[in-house]
Design an enzyme around this catalytic site. Sequence first.
Site, PDB file in Angstrom:
ATOM      1  N   SER A 186      49.706  24.444  -7.968  1.00 16.09           N
ATOM      2  CA  SER A 186      50.828  25.186  -7.458  1.00 16.09           C
ATOM      3  C   SER A 186      51.926  24.384  -7.238  1.00 16.09           C
ATOM      4  O   SER A 186      52.175  23.346  -7.749  1.00 16.09           O
ATOM      5  CB  SER A 186      50.346  26.016  -6.174  1.00 16.09           C
ATOM      6  OG  SER A 186      51.219  26.904  -5.713  1.00 16.09           O
ATOM      7  N   ASN A 187      52.822  24.788  -6.544  1.00 15.52           N
ATOM      8  CA  ASN A 187      53.908  24.012  -6.107  1.00 15.52           C
ATOM      9  C   ASN A 187      54.427  24.084  -4.641  1.00 15.52           C
ATOM     10  O   ASN A 187      53.769  24.913  -3.922  1.00 15.52           O
ATOM     11  CB  ASN A 187      55.346  24.288  -6.866  1.00 15.52           C
ATOM     12  CG  ASN A 187      55.798  25.681  -6.939  1.00 15.52           C
ATOM     13  OD1 ASN A 187      56.215  26.473  -5.865  1.00 15.52           O
ATOM     14  ND2 ASN A 187      55.584  26.519  -7.894  1.00 15.52           N
ATOM     15  N   TYR A 188      55.609  23.611  -3.873  1.00 14.40           N
ATOM     16  CA  TYR A 188      55.921  23.400  -2.572  1.00 14.40           C
ATOM     17  C   TYR A 188      56.627  24.579  -2.106  1.00 14.40           C
ATOM     18  O   TYR A 188      57.076  24.610  -1.106  1.00 14.40           O
ATOM     19  CB  TYR A 188      56.607  22.243  -2.322  1.00 14.40           C
ATOM     20  CG  TYR A 188      55.664  20.957  -2.341  1.00 14.40           C
ATOM     21  CD1 TYR A 188      54.810  20.675  -1.439  1.00 14.40           C
ATOM     22  CD2 TYR A 188      56.049  19.980  -3.257  1.00 14.40           C
ATOM     23  CE1 TYR A 188      53.915  19.517  -1.538  1.00 14.40           C
ATOM     24  CE2 TYR A 188      55.271  18.697  -3.093  1.00 14.40           C
ATOM     25  CZ  TYR A 188      54.189  18.409  -2.511  1.00 14.40           C
ATOM     26  OH  TYR A 188      53.766  17.395  -2.334  1.00 14.40           O
TER      27      TYR A 188
END
Length: 417
Positions: A225-227
């Site tokens: 995923s990402n932030y």
Amino acid sequence: MRSSAGRKICQVRFKMENSNLQDKNILLGITGSIAAYKSAEVIRLLRKRKAKVYPIMTRAATNFVHPVTFQSLASQEVVLDSFSKNKEIKHISLSSLADLFLIAPATANVIGKIACGIADDILTTTVLACQSPVLIAPAMNHRMWINPILQQNVKKLKSLGFKFVGPMKGKLASGEVGEGRMSEPSQIVDYVEKIFSFEKDFRGKTFLITAGPTRERLDRVRFLSNYSTGKMGYALAEEGKLRGAKIILISGPTFLNVPSGVEFYRVESAEQMKSCVIEKFPEVDGVIMAAAVADFTPLKKERGKIKKDKGEKIFLELKRTPDILAKLGRIKQDKILVGFCAETKDLEKEAKKKLKLKNLDLIVANNISSPGAGFAVDTNVVSLIDKKGEVKSFPKLTKREVAEKIWDKIKEMENQP
Ligand code: CTP
């Protein structure tokens, strides 16, 4: 033939007759600042534009101006406390009649109380009960204005949708010069007018907004995923809703509360987000793709858990996810398409390239290397680039303010031939 002076008078009269403040009920909160004397002019200007004004004063404010001044100008009794002789529950009756709650001047104290949900007098109790927009015109010494506690309170209120006008830089009551002076009454009243003019400027329109990250499943317990936190997309949804649009919000996993009154879909992967967006696309007038969609997903998703005894190294094979925005660009017809791009260098060049490649009307370019921009913060530093190549750059703003600028720009584009 009419003289130019005559024409001018006609234009002014036209403006007055069409004031969108006509018959609006405006609560005017006045708190304990020397700028309280300017509230008299605020009332006069609001009434000139045909609004009804209901002044509410804190005890401290009465040390600066006598309530009779405001009572005479507003032709309304000034509310000073929560308790009335009849059975009326004042903070409820006042808040339910309000089209707008303007607080001018607003001291550091009242801003702090509102930000903390404190309701210990008629003014703050009414704010807490109020469901209409609240506009705050701060007035204080510049040392108080730059105080990080005060700034945090302002930031919190802005992110919750409270509007601010001012303060300005100028001469302060102490004789010093600095930021903290209340905006001029005419600027405040112009802002009030602006709130009403854009309040419902997207009525009848439907917009789809995507928000948050996507999760690409690796195995039963892990994902890529990402932030992204979803704050930008949710701010866009809240602002769009406030301005009258029907909002369809499609969100990846976030910890945010679902904004009230929006049609909401929770998805997990890029593939799921694509299916949901494509399904809803025929219903909408425009799409704002604020989601940070993963560009790659594992080629193989393990059914169980990847065990570490597979060896010292393991290799993940990834494949491209569908580019949702690019797909929409190919089928968009006359719908408005807004994309985001996050870059660390060559921001404008890269953003223009994406705008063209994905057939967008507008791209919101984030320089994620500048402080206070990008993922997992409450602020953003963006440039808006439209398909004519016009670039509008903004300083660091709260995500809610960025959302306001994006909606303003969409409105501007809608109005262009
Ligand atoms: N987007 C999308 N589908 C994807 C990836 C991105 O719809 N699979 C959308 C995002 O929601 C965003 C825009 O496309 O509006 C971002 O474009 P992208 O080309 O992914 O740009 P960046 O991620 O900023 O840049 P990079 O080229 O480095 O991936």
